[in-house]
Scaffold this motif. Structure first.
Motif, mmCIF file in Angstrom:
data_model
loop_
_atom_site.group_PDB
_atom_site.id
_atom_site.type_symbol
_atom_site.label_atom_id
_atom_site.label_comp_id
_atom_site.label_asym_id
_atom_site.label_seq_id
_atom_site.Cartn_x
_atom_site.Cartn_y
_atom_site.Cartn_z
ATOM 1 N N PRO A 1 5.142 -62.662 -28.672
ATOM 2 C CA PRO A 1 3.853 -63.009 -28.069
ATOM 3 C C PRO A 1 3.509 -62.063 -26.916
ATOM 4 C CG PRO A 1 5.332 -64.915 -28.186
ATOM 5 C CD PRO A 1 6.156 -63.703 -28.471
ATOM 6 N N VAL A 2 2.231 -61.779 -26.753
ATOM 7 C CA VAL A 2 1.745 -60.988 -25.624
ATOM 8 C C VAL A 2 1.187 -61.946 -24.582
ATOM 9 C CG1 VAL A 2 0.038 -59.292 -24.863
ATOM 10 C CG2 VAL A 2 1.262 -58.961 -27.023
ATOM 11 N N GLY A 3 1.685 -61.841 -23.346
ATOM 12 C CA GLY A 3 1.251 -62.751 -22.291
ATOM 13 C C GLY A 3 0.270 -62.126 -21.318
ATOM 14 N N THR A 4 0.588 -60.922 -20.843
ATOM 15 C CA THR A 4 -0.234 -60.259 -19.834
ATOM 16 C C THR A 4 -0.484 -58.815 -20.240
ATOM 17 O OG1 THR A 4 0.708 -61.642 -18.082
ATOM 18 C CG2 THR A 4 -0.412 -59.637 -17.385
ATOM 19 N N GLY B 1 -4.692 -66.063 -22.911
ATOM 20 C CA GLY B 1 -4.574 -67.513 -22.987
ATOM 21 C C GLY B 1 -4.007 -68.056 -21.695
ATOM 22 N N ASP B 2 -2.992 -68.891 -21.819
ATOM 23 C CA ASP B 2 -2.334 -69.414 -20.616
ATOM 24 C C ASP B 2 -1.014 -68.700 -20.335
ATOM 25 O OD1 ASP B 2 -0.715 -70.398 -22.601
ATOM 26 O OD2 ASP B 2 -0.995 -72.510 -22.128
ATOM 27 N N GLY C 1 -12.411 -66.595 -23.853
ATOM 28 C CA GLY C 1 -11.645 -67.607 -24.571
ATOM 29 C C GLY C 1 -11.767 -67.582 -26.075
ATOM 30 N N THR C 2 -12.559 -66.656 -26.630
ATOM 31 C CA THR C 2 -12.668 -66.612 -28.093
ATOM 32 C C THR C 2 -11.415 -66.017 -28.741
ATOM 33 O OG1 THR C 2 -13.840 -64.490 -27.962
ATOM 34 C CG2 THR C 2 -15.185 -66.483 -28.064
ATOM 35 N N LEU C 3 -10.745 -65.116 -28.022
ATOM 36 C CA LEU C 3 -9.464 -64.581 -28.506
ATOM 37 C C LEU C 3 -8.365 -65.495 -28.012
ATOM 38 C CD1 LEU C 3 -7.777 -62.379 -29.890
ATOM 39 C CD2 LEU C 3 -7.842 -61.083 -27.745
#
Length: 363
Positions: free
Chosen positions: A314-317, A328-329, A298-300
């Motif tokens: 945005p990068v999701g997976t 993230g989520d 969770g730090t990134l």
């Protein structure tokens, strides 16, 4: 050597207003082109000559033209935006012009003067201004300056003749239905470029080298492919056509330019925009293990890609041969979207251009 004034030879049969407006209603990206193009020739011993604005149309090339055999070719990509007052401005054309010179030098090609590069873009936009989409959305007019070797004959050496051109294409919003995070395939057995190679030049060969890996990524259900360095195979470099950014709380990091990465204009701009918004930003090194572990603990907080076409994606997976993880989520991050909105607002003339990035063309 001095460069010639661009001679105007506009078309006598431009596309009708109705046909053009139909295209502008849903332009897509790189599918439709405006009425004109700019061409400038270079010949050894003579330099730059025969600069012209002419009707957009096919090129005639001998089968033995150098570019077809030895790939002496470079290109750029930049955008013009309609401003609130109806005028048009291009975003950081000088930065693209300087990178064009660096690419030319790397491929043994003549360097087009910065002012000539900008003038060629200005002349095309001025004559095809009706092709620039209306102010209000993310639509823009995409400019593609490029140069090819045109000497006829076989033999591995720098050519003695070149042709520089600028063409333009209306571009719709990259994310028509809202910004969507992409899925990334981590390529661990293929590399995009090597130190000392052509990775920092914007040449078609670099993109051709990425197509197989991109096809493999698509086959695995991914939108883009991410590359590691060619020496240790551990340091994250960039995507096939975009740079990467990593967000740690209020601290933002992008992989440093090591000679094998392309110095993206959007990448460079975001380092400054981030600081303007109160974040710290820097160039650094991120290993693939760090990316995976920092996402897990969770730090990134966020990861995004950036480039002229999409601005910010945005990068999701992230998927790899060893498994996958969600960043993230899986939704666009808050800082990612703040950076995206601010850069777009500068380009569209909504936010103050405190860095002098916009190049206005007047009425």
């Amino acid at each position: 050597m001095t460069t010639p004034t661009i001679e105007l030879k506009p078309t006598s049969s431009p596309l009708s207003d109705a046909e053009r407006e139909a295209i502008l209603a849903a332009p897509g990206f790189g599918r439709h082109f405006s009425d004109h193009m700019v061409t400038i020739q270079w010949t050894e011993g003579r330099g730059w000559h025969d600069a012209q604005l002419v009707p957009y149309g096919p090129l005639s090339l001998d089968p033995a033209t150098t570019v077809l055999h030895y790939a002496q070719e470079i290109f750029e990509g930049l955008k013009a935006y309609r401003q609130p007052d109806g005028t048009v401005a291009t975003f950081r054309p000088e930065a693209n012009a300087k990178r064009f010179q660096r690419s030319a030098h790397r491929l043994g090609m003549p360097e087009l003067p910065v002012e000539t590069f900008i003038e060629a873009c200005d002349v095309l936009v001025q004559h095809d201004k009706a092709w620039v989409p209306a102010h209000g959305g993310e639509e823009s007019f995409y400019l593609r300056p490029f140069m090819i070797a045109t000497e006829v004959g076989l033999g591995v050496k720098p050519a003695n003749e070149y042709l520089f051109l600028v063409i333009g294409s209306p571009a719709g919003a990259y994310f028509a239905g809202g910004v969507k995070p992409v899925t990334i395939w981590l390529s661990e057995d293929r590399v995009r470029a090597v130190p000392g190679g052509m990775g920092d030049a914007k040449t078609g060969g670099n993109y051709a080298a990425s197509l197989l890996a991109q096809a493999e990524a698509s086959a695995k259900g991914c939108d883009q492919v991410a590359y590691l360095d060619a020496v240790e195979h551990k340091w994250v470099e960039e995507l096939g056509g975009m740079n990467l950014y990593f967000v740690y709380d209020n601290h933002i990091v992008t992989p440093a330019l090591t000679g094998s990465l392309l110095a993206g204009v959007t990448r460079d701009s975001l380092l400054t925009v981030a600081r303007d918004l109160g974040y710290t930003s820097e160039e650094g090194r991120i290993s693939i293990d760090q990316w995976r572990e920092d996402s897990a603990n969770g730090t990134l907080k966020e990861v995004f890609a950036c480039g002229t076409a999409a601005v910010i994606t945005p990068v999701g997976t992230v998927k790899s041969a060893g498994g996958e993880w969600v960043q993230g989520d899986g939704t666009p991050g808050e800082i990612t979207m703040k950076l995206r909105d601010r850069l777009l607002d500068i380009q569209r003339g909504i936010a103050e251009d405190t860095h002098g990035w916009m190049h206005p063309l007047g009425d």
